[in-house]
Scaffold this active site. Structure first.
Site, PDB file in Angstrom:
ATOM      1  N   GLU A 221       0.774  -1.203  -0.463  1.00 29.98           N
ATOM      2  CA  GLU A 221      -0.299  -0.066  -0.138  1.00 29.98           C
ATOM      3  C   GLU A 221       1.520   1.485   0.171  1.00 29.98           C
ATOM      4  O   GLU A 221       1.474   1.223   0.964  1.00 29.98           O
ATOM      5  CB  GLU A 221      -0.585  -0.115   0.703  1.00 29.98           C
TER       6      GLU A 221
ATOM      7  N   CYS B 118      -2.089   8.688   2.826  1.00 29.53           N
ATOM      8  CA  CYS B 118      -1.673   8.356   1.608  1.00 29.53           C
ATOM      9  C   CYS B 118      -3.063   8.331   0.367  1.00 29.53           C
ATOM     10  O   CYS B 118      -2.751   9.401  -0.377  1.00 29.53           O
ATOM     11  CB  CYS B 118      -1.752   7.217   1.467  1.00 29.53           C
TER      12      CYS B 118
HETATM   13  P1  NAD Z   1       8.492   5.131   4.349  1.00 33.01           P
HETATM   14  O1  NAD Z   1       8.460   3.792   3.301  1.00 33.01           O
HETATM   15  O2  NAD Z   1       9.499   6.069   4.653  1.00 33.01           O
HETATM   16  O3  NAD Z   1       8.517   3.984   4.804  1.00 33.01           O
HETATM   17  C1  NAD Z   1       7.244   3.371   5.949  1.00 33.01           C
HETATM   18  C2  NAD Z   1       7.952   1.993   7.003  1.00 33.01           C
HETATM   19  O4  NAD Z   1       9.040   1.583   6.015  1.00 33.01           O
HETATM   20  C3  NAD Z   1       8.936   2.599   8.222  1.00 33.01           C
HETATM   21  O5  NAD Z   1       8.837   1.164   8.852  1.00 33.01           O
HETATM   22  C4  NAD Z   1      10.337   2.063   7.689  1.00 33.01           C
HETATM   23  O6  NAD Z   1      11.417   2.503   8.830  1.00 33.01           O
HETATM   24  C5  NAD Z   1      10.444   1.091   6.832  1.00 33.01           C
HETATM   25  N1  NAD Z   1      11.338   1.420   5.856  1.00 33.01           N
HETATM   26  C6  NAD Z   1      12.070   2.288   5.667  1.00 33.01           C
HETATM   27  N2  NAD Z   1      13.155   1.609   4.955  1.00 33.01           N
HETATM   28  C7  NAD Z   1      13.256   0.341   4.196  1.00 33.01           C
HETATM   29  C8  NAD Z   1      13.855  -0.536   4.009  1.00 33.01           C
HETATM   30  N3  NAD Z   1      15.202  -0.246   2.817  1.00 33.01           N
HETATM   31  N4  NAD Z   1      13.064  -2.054   4.041  1.00 33.01           N
HETATM   32  C9  NAD Z   1      11.872  -2.154   4.549  1.00 33.01           C
HETATM   33  N5  NAD Z   1      11.336  -1.003   5.416  1.00 33.01           N
HETATM   34  C10 NAD Z   1      11.856  -0.140   4.884  1.00 33.01           C
HETATM   35  O7  NAD Z   1       7.258   5.694   4.504  1.00 33.01           O
HETATM   36  P2  NAD Z   1       6.855   6.536   5.475  1.00 33.01           P
HETATM   37  O8  NAD Z   1       7.404   8.303   5.139  1.00 33.01           O
HETATM   38  O9  NAD Z   1       6.641   6.357   6.994  1.00 33.01           O
HETATM   39  O10 NAD Z   1       5.072   6.847   5.294  1.00 33.01           O
HETATM   40  C11 NAD Z   1       4.268   7.784   4.377  1.00 33.01           C
HETATM   41  C12 NAD Z   1       3.925   7.269   2.877  1.00 33.01           C
HETATM   42  O11 NAD Z   1       3.811   6.067   3.653  1.00 33.01           O
HETATM   43  C13 NAD Z   1       3.670   8.261   1.478  1.00 33.01           C
HETATM   44  O12 NAD Z   1       3.905   7.797   0.317  1.00 33.01           O
HETATM   45  C14 NAD Z   1       2.027   7.508   1.513  1.00 33.01           C
HETATM   46  O13 NAD Z   1       0.976   8.186   0.164  1.00 33.01           O
HETATM   47  C15 NAD Z   1       2.427   5.947   2.007  1.00 33.01           C
HETATM   48  N6  NAD Z   1       0.820   5.885   2.956  1.00 33.01           N
HETATM   49  C16 NAD Z   1      -0.134   4.246   1.922  1.00 33.01           C
HETATM   50  C17 NAD Z   1      -1.214   4.177   2.314  1.00 33.01           C
HETATM   51  C18 NAD Z   1      -1.546   3.287   1.386  1.00 33.01           C
HETATM   52  O14 NAD Z   1      -2.399   3.026   2.359  1.00 33.01           O
HETATM   53  N7  NAD Z   1      -1.994   3.586   0.208  1.00 33.01           N
HETATM   54  C19 NAD Z   1      -0.837   4.411   3.685  1.00 33.01           C
HETATM   55  C20 NAD Z   1      -0.512   5.339   4.583  1.00 33.01           C
HETATM   56  C21 NAD Z   1       0.636   5.937   4.097  1.00 33.01           C
END
Ligand code: NAD
Length: 472
Positions: free
Chosen positions: A245, A279
Site C-alpha cells: 500500500e 495516502c
Molecule cells: P517510508 O517508506 O519512508 O517508511 C515506511 C516504513 O518502511 C517505516 O517503518 C520505515 O522504517 C520502513 N522502511 C524504510 N526503509 C525500509 C527498507 N529499505 N526496507 C523495509 N522497510 C523500510 O514511508 P513513510 O514516510 O513512513 O510513510 C509515508 C508514505 O506512506 C507516503 O508515501 C504515503 O502515501 C504512504 N502511505 C500509503 C498508505 C496506503 O494505504 N496506500 C497508507 C499510509 C501511508
C-alpha cells in the site's frame, strides 16, 4: 525520567541495549518516550517465536480466531484514551477532529469487523468422478512494516486479518511513531497466545532485515513507493507474496460551474485530513478556469475556522506535520511553486519555533510540471489547477505514476458517473474523498501498490488457495 517503551517477543517484554528519543512534533523540545533499538538477534527471536506460535495457530478453530480478533478490538476500546494520548504526543494529530480518538475508534471498528469475516471452503465440483474443494489456508509468519501517518490503525489493518486467517505476525513500526504501536501490542499480548503477535523496533535497516529474512512467508508494507520497491526486491529473492500500500497523488476534478460552497467540507477534509498526511487524501484539484478563484477563496475561508494547534488542546482540529524531513518537503514544494509563478491564496508561511506546524495552504496558478502538482506533497497543501476542457482534465488526472484514489465533484450525477468511469485509480469517489471502511477493499494501481486490504479480498491476501481434489 523519560519512559521507555519495550518490544514484545514471544509474549514477553524484551529490553534492548540501546534506546532513542521520540519527540513531539508540536514541540520538539518535548521527549515523549524512548524507543528500543532491536538487534538482528531480536529479529531472529521474534521470527522464531512467531513460527512456533504459527505451528499451533494454523490449526486453531475459526471460533478461536474470531475470539482473538474480538479481544484485540476490546483492547483498542478499553485503552483508547491512553493510546490516543500517546499517539497525539508522538504523531502530532489532535485528540479531536479526525485525530487520535478517531484513529482509535477505527482500530476497534476494523478489528471487530475483520473478526466477523470468513473465507469458507468452496466446493468447486461434486460429480460422479470427483469432489473438488477449494480451501483458504494461512501463509505462515507475516512481516508487517508500518508508516508514521496513521500508525496504530495501519498496524491493526495489518495484523488483525493476518491473525484472523491463521498466521502469526512480526511487526516493525515506523521509527517516527513507534510508541503507540509498542504499547498496543504489549496490551494485546495480555490476551493473545504467546508469539502470535510480536513487535520489534528500530530504524529503516531493521525493515530491510525483516524483508530479507528467511523466516518470513508474507510481507505487508504500507509506506512510500521508494521503499515499496525495495521491499518488493527483497521479496523477489524468495518469491515471498507481498501486499504493498504505497503513496498516492490523488486527483479531483470539479465539473464546470460546480458551486464549491456545497462541497467545501468534503473537499477540505478530503485533502487536509491528518494535515494532508494521508495516502488517500485529495492532493491536486482540477477546476474549470472560470471557477478557480471562487473555489480557492471558498476553501481559504473555510480553513480559517479549522483550528490548527497542539493536539493535546481539545480545540485543535489539525496538528503539525509529523517530522522534519516531511516538513522540509512540504516547504520546498510550496516554495518551488511560488518561485515558478504559483499564487499562495492562504497559508504558506510556517510559524517557526521548535515544532513542525505548517499552515493550511491553497495554491493556484500551478499546473502539471510543477513539483507541487506532480509529486506527493503529504502535507496540508492543496494545489488548484485550472483546465478549460474536461477531457483534458481527465487526461491530466490520469497522467500520473500514482493510482490510489481519484474523485469527481459536481451536481450533474450522470456527468460525475461518466467521469468516474474514466478515472484510473483503485477507488474513485463522487462528491467525496477519503471515505474508507473495513468492508470496502482498498488498494492502489500503478505505482500506488499491489493488492488490496479490507473485506474478504483483503483477508484472502493472508492466505493461499489449497485445492483438495478427491476421486469418487
Ligand atoms: P517510508 O517508506 O519512508 O517508511 C515506511 C516504513 O518502511 C517505516 O517503518 C520505515 O522504517 C520502513 N522502511 C524504510 N526503509 C525500509 C527498507 N529499505 N526496507 C523495509 N522497510 C523500510 O514511508 P513513510 O514516510 O513512513 O510513510 C509515508 C508514505 O506512506 C507516503 O508515501 C504515503 O502515501 C504512504 N502511505 C500509503 C498508505 C496506503 O494505504 N496506500 C497508507 C499510509 C501511508
Amino acid at each position: 525520567m523519560t519512559k521507555k517503551y519495550e518490544m514484545t517477543i514471544g509474549g514477553k517484554t524484551v529490553t534492548a541495549d540501546s534506546y532513542a528519543d521520540v519527540r513531539n512534533p508540536a514541540n520538539t523540545d518535548e521527549i515523549v518516550g524512548q524507543v528500543p533499538k532491536a538487534s538482528a538477534a531480536h529479529l531472529d527471536q521474534a521470527v522464531n517465536a512467531a513460527r512456533k506460535a504459527y505451528e499451533s495457530w494454523r490449526f486453531s478453530s475459526d471460533a478461536d480466531r474470531v475470539a482473538a480478533c474480538q479481544a484485540i478490538a476490546k483492547v483498542a476500546t478499553d485503552n483508547a484514551e491512553e493510546l490516543a494520548t500517546l499517539l497525539t504526543k508522538e504523531q502530532g494529530k489532535p485528540l479531536n477532529g479526525l485525530g487520535s480518538r478517531f484513529e482509535m475508534g477505527g482500530c476497534a471498528g476494523w478489528a471487530g469487523y475483520t473478526a466477523s469475516l470468513s473465507l469458507p471452503d468452496k466446493v468447486l465440483e461434486e460429480s460422479d468422478e470427483k469432489t473438488v474443494i477449494q480451501k483458504r489456508v494461512p501463509l505462515g509468519v507475516v512481516g508487517s512494516i508500518t508508516p508514521w501517518n496513521w500508525p496504530v490503525m495501519i498496524a491493526i489493518w495489518h495484523f488483525v486479518p493476518a491473525i484472523r486467517a491463521g498466521n502469526a505476525v512480526v511487526l516493525k513500526p515506523s521509527p517516527y511513531t513507534p510508541l503507540s504501536t509498542l504499547r498496543l501490542i504489549e496490551l494485546a499480548n495480555e490476551t493473545l497466545p504467546a508469539g502470535l503477535l510480536n513487535v520489534v523496533a528500530g530504524g529503516n535497516e531493521l525493515g530491510a532485515q525483516l524483508t530479507d529474512h528467511d523466516g518470513i512467508d508474507k510481507l505487508i508494507f504500507t509506506g512510500s513507493i521508494a521503499t515499496g520497491k525495495k521491499v518488493m526486491a527483497n521479496a523477489a529473492k524468495r518469491v515471498t507474496p507481498v501486499t504493498l500500500e504505497l503513496g498516492g497523488n490523488d486527483p479531483g476534478i470539479m465539473l464546470p460551474g460546480t458551486d464549491p460552497a456545497k462541497f467545501v467540507e468534503g473537499l477540505f477534509f478530503g485533502s487536509m485530513i491528518n494535515s494532508g498526511q494521508t495516502c488517500g487524501a485529495l492532493k491536486r484539484l482540477y477546476v474549470h478556469e472560470d471557477d478557480v478563484d471562487n473555489v480557492a477563496n471558498v476553501l481559504a475561508e473555510f480553513s480559517k475556522n479549522i483550528p490548527m494547534g497542539d493536539g493535546m488542546d481539545e480545540a485543535s482540529m489539525l496538528g503539525p506535520v509529523q517530522n522534519e524531513m516531511q516538513f522540509k518537503k512540504v516547504s520546498d514544494l510550496v516554495e518551488d511553486a511560488r518561485a515558478n509563478g504559483g499564487k499562495v491564496i492562504v497559508g504558506g508561511n510556517p510559524p517557526g519555533g521548535p515544532n513542525y506546524f505548517y499552515p493550511v495552504t491553497i495554491v493556484t496558478n500551478v499546473s502539471d510540471g510543477h513539483r507541487l502538482v506532480d509529486e506527493e506533497q503529504f502535507g496540508p497543501v492543496l494545489p488548484i489547477i485550472a483546465y478549460n476542457d474536461v477531457d483534458d482534465a481527465v487526461a491530466r488526472a490520469n497522467n500520473s505514476l500514482f493510482g490510489l484514489d481519484a474523485s469527481v465533484w459536481g451536481e450533474d450525477r450522470d456527468a460525475t458517473a461518466a467521469i468516474a468511469d474514466r478515472l484510473e485509480a483503485g477507488t474513485v469517489y463522487e462528491n467525496k474523498h477519503a471515505d474508507i471502511a473495513p468492508h470496502i477493499p482498498m488498494g492502489g494501481i500503478k505505482c500506488s501498490g499491489i493488492g488490496v486490504e479490507f473485506g474478504e479480498e483483503g483477508l484472502a491476501a493472508y492466505t493461499s488457495i489449497k485445492v483438495i481434489n478427491k476421486a469418487a
